[in-house]
Design an enzyme around this catalytic site. Structure first.
Site, PDB file in Angstrom:
ATOM      1  N   PRO A   1      28.096 -31.720 104.334  1.00 22.79           N
ATOM      2  CG  PRO A   1      29.049 -29.644 104.783  1.00 22.79           C
ATOM      3  CD  PRO A   1      28.723 -30.959 105.427  1.00 22.79           C
TER       4      PRO A   1
ATOM      5  CB  ILE B   1      28.834 -33.128  95.173  1.00 19.89           C
ATOM      6  CG1 ILE B   1      28.684 -31.699  94.645  1.00 19.89           C
ATOM      7  CG2 ILE B   1      28.277 -34.129  94.162  1.00 19.89           C
ATOM      8  CD1 ILE B   1      29.503 -31.417  93.400  1.00 19.89           C
ATOM      9  CE  LYS B   2      22.824 -36.785 100.021  1.00 15.85           C
ATOM     10  NZ  LYS B   2      21.497 -37.430 100.177  1.00 15.85           N
ATOM     11  N   GLY B   3      28.821 -38.573  97.243  1.00 22.25           N
ATOM     12  CA  GLY B   3      29.689 -39.461  96.491  1.00 22.25           C
ATOM     13  C   GLY B   3      28.935 -40.594  95.835  1.00 22.25           C
TER      14      GLY B   3
ATOM     15  CE  LYS C   1      35.654 -40.655 102.781  1.00 16.19           C
ATOM     16  NZ  LYS C   1      36.887 -40.239 102.048  1.00 16.19           N
TER      17      LYS C   1
ATOM     18  CG  ASP D   1      46.527 -42.101 108.001  1.00 18.99           C
ATOM     19  OD1 ASP D   1      46.122 -43.097 107.366  1.00 18.99           O
ATOM     20  OD2 ASP D   1      47.105 -42.202 109.089  1.00 18.99           O
TER      21      ASP D   1
END
Length: 621
Positions: free
Chosen positions: A362, A364-366, A382, A415
């Site tokens: 969930p 805002i998309k990067g 990611k 990290d």
């Protein structure tokens, strides 16, 4: 780039064998299956050669771990000398130790043995010989991971049979310890509390004088009385256990221990600092699992600790922090490859006992990174998108993540574990996520039948994005979050890091209410930036112009403009101006740059200022 090596590979092998497997073990990310293979032809395997190959691999690991321990021993001497820059260099250089030793080990094997000696048909025998060598070894779990990594480099295959590598540990570490044991035991009822504490300090073995050790011991004893309360009566089994090696990081050494009374365990840590004249003082005593967990938080730099038997240290630390997984403890002790191994085993185990699906995370998309998560597992996955809405290369982004890996994260930058060739079972991937992966990162995806293989991933602890938190919380929570947000930026700045994109969506808030940064594609060293004030407009036309009328270089930054992007919401603007108006002034940033250029390292404490003895009693360094 990190590789799954020992852990990813057998999982991928499982996906290859899934057609013939029963339902419970079809998924490539499930409990590792037992795969039956034909035994190698005994005539084709010279048993003396596998034994020699196993010994060569273990010798490579011996060199790695000897250098790892020497690094921690150097940290102690640098700490005693007050050489903080040298300690940071030691911490930075240690990150690359493992990969260097793997390359050396592979080169040695290829130079000493023929392709036939190193062929797949011999590898199961090599593994059996290796297990024999680990029978009385002090760090068998690390040696197994090293074997796995070397194996994947030698065999040059995208997946490996389970009997070629250590899918599960072959040597137990539950009762493994050094001689003498990893911790010292003290009995305050027999010798007195003050005398016991003096003995603990003497046996730390620091070659420095103290400001006033009698005063500091009194501070510790007074703090302990306040924490334990007037009702505390030590039981007859009352003991103090202290790990033999100090934990070094940045400008501090930490004594880690526990008070045991009537079977109850009270964790504690004592940070030890230098004053301006090189004398030592005890800065605080931190009680309880939550305080200790903060020291071992994933957003901080790794400790340097001299450990003969690392599993014994991890086992001790787990009694202090029972909710922190061993994968994170190994990582925080600087053994990040072992942390990756254990994390992946944890993920396999979790998938065997859960049914939910990986979904798009969930928020805002990067513009650069795609993110997905498994709701029942507290981590995010990611990947770098192919279709990036920023003009940056994949290599540049990977370089930013590596910068964070080797830099002091001061408790404000997350990290990450970096993996390659990670298989995910399709039946555990939400259809929307599969569509997102194929749309945004097709170059990273291999369809392997029942599994999708993602060629490159970063895995991090999951947090609530700060923008979502600010929308959902009340005024009190918003005030705290904005204060934390500004403090996070200031502590990163103190470590010579400029976050670049300071939008709230690039920060997260932890369970403890701390704000940390996790979007690294625009970070820069603070000293590489040029902080400027916006020039006064020359004419009314300049003032109304849609584009700047003044030249802007690549690394120019205008702090006055931060408010345009950050402070549109009046409920956010008010606490920001109250707590951190200085972030909108170029003079703040310029002053920080000057301090860094002068070689000054700021104190960033992983515990509240109110817990410091100097704060309680007004004692200055």
């Amino acid at each position: 780039m990190g590789a799954m090596s020992a852990i990813t590979s057998p999982a991928r092998a499982a996906s290859q064998a899934a057609v013939a497997a029963p339902a419970p073990i079809r998924a490539s990310l499930s409990a590792p299956p037992l795969v039956i293979h034909d035994a190698p032809d005994p005539v084709a395997v010279d048993l003396a050669r596998p034994e020699a190959i196993a010994a060569t691999i273990l010798a490579g690991f011996d060199r790695h771990y000897a250098l790892f321990r020497y690094n921690a021993q150097q940290a102690k001497s640098r700490y005693e000398a007050g050489d903080w820059h040298a300690i940071r260099r030691l911490a930075r250089s240690r990150i690359t130790f493992y990969d260097q030793r793997v390359r050396e080990g592979v080169a040695r094997l290829q130079a000493q043995y023929t392709e036939g000696d190193l062929a797949e048909s011999a590898w199961a025998t090599v593994k059996r010989e290796y297990v024999q060598l680990l029978a009385s070894y002090p760090a068998p779990e690390l040696a197994e991971t090293f074997f796995n990594t070397v194996s994947t480099k030698i065999l040059h295959r995208s997946y490996f049979h389970n009997d070629f590598i250590f899918v599960r540990p072959a040597v137990a570490t539950e009762y493994l310890d050094s001689t003498p044991p990893c911790y010292r035991s003290y009995y305050p009822l027999a010798h007195g509390w003050r005398r016991t504490m003096r003995q603990i300090i003497i046996e730390m073995g620091l070659a420095c004088g103290y400001q006033d050790i009698e005063r500091d011991m009194q501070y510790v004893l007074d703090a302990a009385r306040r924490h334990l309360g007037p009702q505390f009566v030590p039981a007859t089994d009352c003991q103090i256990h202290v790990l033999r090696s100090l934990f070094f990081r940045n400008k501090a050494a930490y004594l880690i221990g526990r008070l045991v009374s009537d079977g109850e365990v009270l964790p504690f840590a004592v940070p030890i600092l230098h004053d301006s004249r090189g004398r030592l003082f005890l800065d605080a005593i931190l009680f309880g699992a939550e305080r200790i967990e903060t020291l071992f938080n994933f957003s901080r730099a790794y400790f340097m600790v001299d450990m003969e038997v690392p599993s014994a240290y991890v086992r001790f630390l787990q009694t202090l922090m029972p909710t922190k997984p061993p994968s994170e403890l190994y990582t925080m002790l600087g053994l990040h490859k072992q942390g990756k191994t254990l994390f992946y085993r944890d993920l396999l185990q979790h998938l065997a006992h859960s049914t939910d699906r990986f979904v798009v995370a969930p928020g805002i998309k990067g513009l650069v990174m795609g993110v997905f998560t498994l709701p029942s597992f507290p981590y995010v996955f990611k990947f770098i998108m192919d279709d990036r809405r920023k003009d940056v290369t994949r290599e540049y982004i990977e370089g930013r993540y590596q910068l964070v890996k080797v830099h002091d994260r001061v408790g404000r930058m997350v990290d990450s574990w970096e993996y390659s060739e990670v298989p995910f079972p399709k039946d555990r991937l939400d259809p929307e996520l599969i569509e997102e992966l194929n749309k945004t990162a097709p170059s990273l995806i291999d369809d392997d039948g029942d599994a999708l293989i993602i060629r490159h991933l970063y895995i991090e602890r999951r947090m609530v994005p700060l923008n979502i938190h600010l929308d959902a919380t009340d005024d009190v929570g918003r005030d705290h979050a904005i204060k934390e947000y500004g403090q996070a930026i200031k502590e990163m700045v103190a470590a010579n890091i400029f976050p670049g994109d300071m939008l709230y969506k690039n920060f997260g808030i932890t369970r403890q209410g701390r704000v940390v940064f996790y979007d690294y594609d625009e970070i820069l060293y603070l000293t590489d930036c040029n902080f400027r004030r916006v020039p006064e407009p020359r004419t009314p036309e300049d003032e109304m112009a849609a584009e700047p009328w003044y030249p802007i270089a690549a690394n120019d930054v205008f702090p006055e403009e931060f408010g345009t992007f950050l402070l549109g919401n009046p409920h956010v603007r008010e606490p920001f101006i109250r707590h951190h108006a200085d972030l909108l002034e170029p003079t703040f940033w310029q002053a920080q740059q000057e301090r860094i250029r002068q070689g000054l390292l700021e104190d960033v404490f992983p515990y509240p200022e109110a817990l410091r003895f100097r704060s309680i009693v007004g004692v200055m360094k």
